[in-house]
Design a protein around this motif. Sequence first.
Motif, short mmCIF file in Angstrom:
data_model
loop_
_atom_site.label_atom_id
_atom_site.label_comp_id
_atom_site.label_asym_id
_atom_site.label_seq_id
_atom_site.Cartn_x
_atom_site.Cartn_y
_atom_site.Cartn_z
N ASN A 59 -11.57 -79.88 63.69
CA ASN A 59 -10.70 -80.26 64.78
C ASN A 59 -10.95 -81.96 65.02
N SER A 60 -12.27 -82.20 65.21
CA SER A 60 -12.56 -83.53 65.52
C SER A 60 -12.13 -84.30 64.53
N ARG A 103 -5.40 -88.15 63.85
CA ARG A 103 -4.08 -88.32 64.36
C ARG A 103 -3.98 -89.56 65.12
N THR A 112 -8.25 -84.92 65.27
CA THR A 112 -8.10 -85.52 66.27
C THR A 112 -8.30 -86.92 65.93
#
Length: 395
Positions: free
Chosen positions: A144-145, A151, A148
């Motif tokens: 997830n990091s 993104r 991010t």
Amino acid sequence: MTLYWLLSVPAQGDGHIAWRDVKNRVGDSDIYDFTLPMFKIGTLDTLVRLSDELAKYDASYENTTGKFIDTLKNLTGASNASLSSTLVVEDKSVDQYIRTFSWNNSRFRSDKALPEIISQIAEAMGSIEASLKTKMTQYNAIKNSLATVKRKQTGNLSVRSLNGIVRREDCLSDSEYMRTAFVAVPKNLTREWANSYEHLADMVVPRSSKKIADDAEYVLYSVVLFKRVFDEFSNKARDARFIVRDYVYDEDEIQKDRVLAIEVVEQEEELLDNITEWLKGSFGDVVSAWIHIKALRVFVESILRYGIPPDFLPILVKPNLKQASKIKQQLNEFFSYLETSASASARATMAGKAKPKPVHSSDDSAFDMQEFSNILSDYTPFVFFDIPWIFLDSD
């Protein structure tokens, strides 16, 4: 698909005859010894309880085995063929391990009571399953990091980070009253931007708009204005479908982002390698525990089915899949003598598969075996379990 049958038939004092009887009915299917230790039997109540527990563990560990393989495939993108060649159980391929199964007395001592052996296997599997959950939670967090970070580095100019796009010289610095704003303008509105940006607020510096970058959808412009009209400028720009980016050039922040991106990528790669190696290493323990549970089921069910003293022959069959139904039918017919009408009816009732006959019925001995077969289609008069090794079917 690879399928094994793990069955047990009465030896009646001569295991060679029992072996021959099974061999004569499985045709060209492969047949193997499946040797079991002589466990401590315990009480009938204990065996009945363990029978239910073992069935639950069997289903659970089969599911865990599939979860391990699915996780490996998802993490590595490896094909079934690749995994088949790398996953081992006690230094053997899965097929070879099942075909040559031998009770691992160094891990699960057979001289202990059956409940103790089962608890030991369950404890080992519980630890593995807990570790899998913990490791996947850690990996998903770092994923997830990483997502991010990516993104921030991807997307169009209306959403992506401007670090690395905006340079120091693009910004007005050391001004107490003025600042540089950065605006993402849709490409089809660039003319409107040029004609209107000076009028979006009272204190916009004329002719201060400068193109910074562009992509397929947007052009990024800078414009100089007074700080006190920034909010007004932003609101009117939004009404005109211009997107004012909330961005202030900060070299320290840029450096932090760079370091973070590198660290997250390295952490993800390291954690992926660690989890992959752990999954491959623990896979053998999972399959071993599962097959040991199968072995215990055979022993317990054989005692419950055939009685004591133990006199039965466990056999592993790898059936010809095209003839599997026919072979099973032949085995059922040959060993049908093992099932009396009364015991069949009782077991069907205990399993919840048939309605009990009324107490006043005088026809207890006339239980219809054909009806029983229809009600309980998977039932066999001998002890029978399958080992469906479908996890690594061809891609």
